[in-house]
Enzyme design. Structure first.
Site, mmCIF file in Angstrom:
data_model
loop_
_atom_site.group_PDB
_atom_site.id
_atom_site.type_symbol
_atom_site.label_atom_id
_atom_site.label_comp_id
_atom_site.label_asym_id
_atom_site.label_seq_id
_atom_site.Cartn_x
_atom_site.Cartn_y
_atom_site.Cartn_z
ATOM 1 N N GLY A 104 -5.034 6.177 -6.543
ATOM 2 C CA GLY A 104 -6.034 5.270 -7.081
ATOM 3 C C GLY A 104 -5.995 5.185 -8.591
ATOM 4 N N GLU A 107 -3.388 2.693 -9.324
ATOM 5 C CA GLU A 107 -3.856 1.352 -8.969
ATOM 6 C C GLU A 107 -4.857 0.813 -9.985
ATOM 7 O OE1 GLU A 107 -3.544 0.802 -4.256
ATOM 8 O OE2 GLU A 107 -4.721 2.565 -4.829
#
Length: 241
Positions: A104, A107
């Site tokens: 994450g 991302e």
């Protein structure tokens, strides 16, 4: 906000991920805090710099929380909705990355417009090794950033990109000893430009497909602004000297 620090400098927002003991792992509290930051940036648009406190940008999502999530949480797109919101912010966003930007955390950097890396930066998406996929934007952002082949090497082959590999593939703008200072230098250049021109440019670049008419319409809007007249007049007068 318990997991981030926000410094509003008037012409920019500086957002510091602040869970250094957990490598700034992105948990539910940080997601909520970053939504508050998006509220600020949407209400008063300005460029944003994101950086992690300590040695890393963000070492991924909080696995202890992620392990407890089930189908309803997956369908809610908790992290994806936040990162999509970051990507939609109207003014440029810059991630200053040192250390790990994994899962994450990676991302979140992909959702930013520009990434600047320190020598220690490492980008990767190890989600399949945890029995899940990179579902918060990597599947559609990473191929656009580095090409489908490199994206598959990362998403399927488990390969990481160190700072130099990230530079070669175009994922980052540059590799410097102090990525935060370089991000501020970049924002210094950004804030000297027309905020409306930047907003429309970002909207056009991010729009899918062929959008020639949208380009013309956006340009028509800018051609009628006082800002355009003043900037071009200043340029021409300076050129005469």
């Amino acid at each position: 906000m318990s997991t981030i620090e926000v410094d509003d400098r008037g012409d920019r927002l500086v957002v510091v991920l602040n869970r250094p003991d957990q490598r700034n792992a992105i948990n539910a509290a940080m997601i909520a805090d970053l939504h508050q930051v998006c509220d600020l940036a949407e209400h008063d648009p300005k460029p944003m710099v994101l950086v992690g406190k300590g040695q890393h940008f963000a070492g991924g999502a909080d696995i202890s929380e992620l392990r407890e999530r089930r189908r309803p949480e997956a369908l809610a797109g908790i992290n994806r909705n936040l990162f999509d919101r970051v990507a939609r912010l109207s003014q440029p966003t810059v991630a200053a990355v040192h250390g790990y930007a994994l899962g994450g955390g990676a991302e979140l950097t992909y959702a930013c417009d520009i990434r600047i890396a320190g020598p220690s930066a490492v980008f990767g998406n190890p989600e399949p090794g945890l029995g899940i996929l990179a579902a918060a934007g990597a599947s559609y952002r990473l191929p656009e950033l580095v090409g489908k082949s490199v994206a598959k090497q990362m998403l399927l082959g488990g390969s990481d990109l160190d700072a130099q590999a990230a530079l070669r593939t175009g994922l980052v703008l540059e590799v410097v000893d102090d990525p935060l200072a370089a991000a501020h230098e970049l924002i210094d250049r950004v804030v000297r430009q027309s905020a409306l021109a930047l907003r429309l440019t970002k909207t056009i670049v991010d729009a899918p497909g062929d959008h020639r008419w949208a380009d013309d319409i956006a340009q028509a809007v800018l051609f009628e602004t006082d800002d355009k007249q003043e900037r071009m007049t200043t340029f021409l007068e300076r050129k005469k000297r």
